[in-house]
Design a protein around this motif. Structure first.
Motif, short mmCIF file in Angstrom:
data_model
loop_
_atom_site.label_atom_id
_atom_site.label_comp_id
_atom_site.label_asym_id
_atom_site.label_seq_id
_atom_site.Cartn_x
_atom_site.Cartn_y
_atom_site.Cartn_z
N ALA A 157 -12.87 9.43 3.91
CA ALA A 157 -12.48 10.86 3.86
C ALA A 157 -12.16 11.25 2.42
O ALA A 157 -12.07 10.41 1.53
CB ALA A 157 -11.25 11.11 4.73
N THR A 158 -11.95 12.54 2.25
CA THR A 158 -11.38 13.07 1.02
C THR A 158 -9.95 13.48 1.33
O THR A 158 -9.72 14.19 2.32
CB THR A 158 -12.19 14.27 0.50
N MET A 159 -9.03 13.00 0.52
CA MET A 159 -7.61 13.28 0.76
C MET A 159 -7.03 14.08 -0.39
O MET A 159 -7.46 13.95 -1.53
CB MET A 159 -6.84 11.97 0.93
N HIS A 160 -6.06 14.90 -0.07
CA HIS A 160 -5.41 15.76 -1.05
C HIS A 160 -3.91 15.48 -1.01
O HIS A 160 -3.26 15.73 0.00
CB HIS A 160 -5.69 17.23 -0.75
N GLY A 161 -3.41 14.94 -2.09
CA GLY A 161 -1.97 14.70 -2.20
C GLY A 161 -1.57 13.30 -1.79
O GLY A 161 -2.23 12.63 -1.00
N ILE B 292 -2.84 10.44 1.20
CA ILE B 292 -3.31 9.13 0.78
C ILE B 292 -2.51 8.04 1.48
O ILE B 292 -3.07 7.09 2.03
CB ILE B 292 -3.23 8.98 -0.76
N ARG B 293 -1.20 8.17 1.50
CA ARG B 293 -0.33 7.18 2.15
C ARG B 293 -0.61 7.11 3.65
O ARG B 293 -0.70 6.02 4.22
CB ARG B 293 1.13 7.53 1.90
N THR B 294 -0.74 8.27 4.28
CA THR B 294 -1.01 8.32 5.73
C THR B 294 -2.32 7.62 6.07
O THR B 294 -2.43 6.98 7.11
CB THR B 294 -1.02 9.78 6.21
N TRP B 295 -3.29 7.71 5.19
CA TRP B 295 -4.60 7.07 5.41
C TRP B 295 -4.55 5.56 5.13
O TRP B 295 -5.01 4.76 5.93
CB TRP B 295 -5.64 7.74 4.52
N ILE B 296 -4.00 5.16 3.98
CA ILE B 296 -4.14 3.78 3.53
C ILE B 296 -3.35 2.78 4.38
O ILE B 296 -3.84 1.68 4.64
CB ILE B 296 -3.78 3.62 2.03
N ASP B 297 -2.17 3.11 4.81
CA ASP B 297 -1.34 2.15 5.54
C ASP B 297 -2.03 1.62 6.80
O ASP B 297 -2.20 0.42 6.95
CB ASP B 297 0.03 2.74 5.87
N PRO B 298 -2.47 2.47 7.73
CA PRO B 298 -3.10 1.93 8.94
C PRO B 298 -4.44 1.26 8.66
O PRO B 298 -4.80 0.29 9.34
CB PRO B 298 -3.26 3.13 9.86
N VAL B 299 -5.19 1.76 7.68
CA VAL B 299 -6.48 1.13 7.36
C VAL B 299 -6.27 -0.30 6.90
O VAL B 299 -6.92 -1.23 7.39
CB VAL B 299 -7.24 1.95 6.30
N ILE C 84 -3.57 -2.28 7.20
CA ILE C 84 -2.91 -3.12 8.20
C ILE C 84 -3.94 -3.66 9.19
O ILE C 84 -3.84 -4.77 9.68
CB ILE C 84 -1.80 -2.33 8.93
N GLY C 85 -4.98 -2.87 9.44
CA GLY C 85 -6.02 -3.26 10.40
C GLY C 85 -6.98 -4.32 9.89
O GLY C 85 -7.74 -4.87 10.67
N VAL C 86 -6.96 -4.62 8.59
CA VAL C 86 -7.88 -5.61 8.04
C VAL C 86 -7.15 -6.57 7.08
O VAL C 86 -7.46 -6.66 5.89
CB VAL C 86 -9.08 -4.94 7.32
N PRO C 87 -6.20 -7.34 7.60
CA PRO C 87 -5.42 -8.22 6.72
C PRO C 87 -6.25 -9.34 6.09
O PRO C 87 -5.83 -9.94 5.10
CB PRO C 87 -4.33 -8.78 7.64
N TRP D 199 0.81 -1.21 0.00
CA TRP D 199 0.00 0.00 0.00
C TRP D 199 0.85 1.26 0.00
O TRP D 199 0.42 2.29 -0.54
CB TRP D 199 -0.99 -0.04 1.16
N THR D 200 2.05 1.22 0.56
CA THR D 200 2.94 2.38 0.49
C THR D 200 3.38 2.60 -0.95
O THR D 200 3.32 3.72 -1.46
CB THR D 200 4.16 2.19 1.40
N GLY D 201 3.79 1.52 -1.63
CA GLY D 201 4.16 1.62 -3.03
C GLY D 201 3.00 2.08 -3.89
O GLY D 201 3.17 2.89 -4.81
N TRP D 202 1.81 1.57 -3.59
CA TRP D 202 0.60 1.96 -4.32
C TRP D 202 0.34 3.46 -4.14
O TRP D 202 0.08 4.18 -5.11
CB TRP D 202 -0.57 1.13 -3.80
#
Length: 125
Positions: free
Chosen positions: A45-49, A53-60, A62-65, A26-29
């Motif tokens: 949420a709506t994300m800008h930049g 996006i990276r800050t949002w996707i990684d923990p989300v 990781i929490g649902v493997p 997800w970081t590479g994505w």
């Protein structure tokens, strides 16, 4: 007619989808988005930049493997890609169905050079 060839958009989408939904990198994505990308995820949420996006996707993610994605279909319309998917969650109950699906549709806008200018996700969970 789009700014980029259909082959370029198709190749970029294959890489984009594989990196996130298949490899779960997800970081590479997230790094495939432009610095000024606009991402609308109607539940979260709506994300800008790229950084948001990276800050949002990684923990989300990781929490649902136990959730992964099954691609139903995709279409390319100029520089836009629309795809249908099943978000699949394995069922830990051996007496129940093997998995639960909740469908989604996503739209992404290609920006060239393997980068994406934005995405919008719709899903029914």
């Amino acid at each position: 007619m789009g700014q980029f060839s259909r082959a370029e958009v198709d190749d970029a989408f294959a890489h984009f989808y594989k990196l996130g939904c298949v490899d779960e990198d997800w970081t590479g994505w997230a790094n495939l988005f432009t610095d000024d990308a606009h991402y609308v995820e109607h539940f979260w949420a709506t994300m800008h930049g790229r950084d948001e996006i990276r800050t949002w996707i990684d923990p989300v993610m990781i929490g649902v493997p136990e959730i992964y994605t099954v691609l139903d279909w995709y279409i390319i319309d100029d520089d836009k890609v629309v795809w249908s998917l099943q978000n699949r969650r394995d069922n830990p109950d051996p007496d129940g169905p093997p998995y639960f699906d909740f469908p989604g549709v996503s739209i992404a806008w290609y920006a060239g050079d393997g980068r994406w200018a934005g995405e919008e996700d719709y899903w029914d969970g």
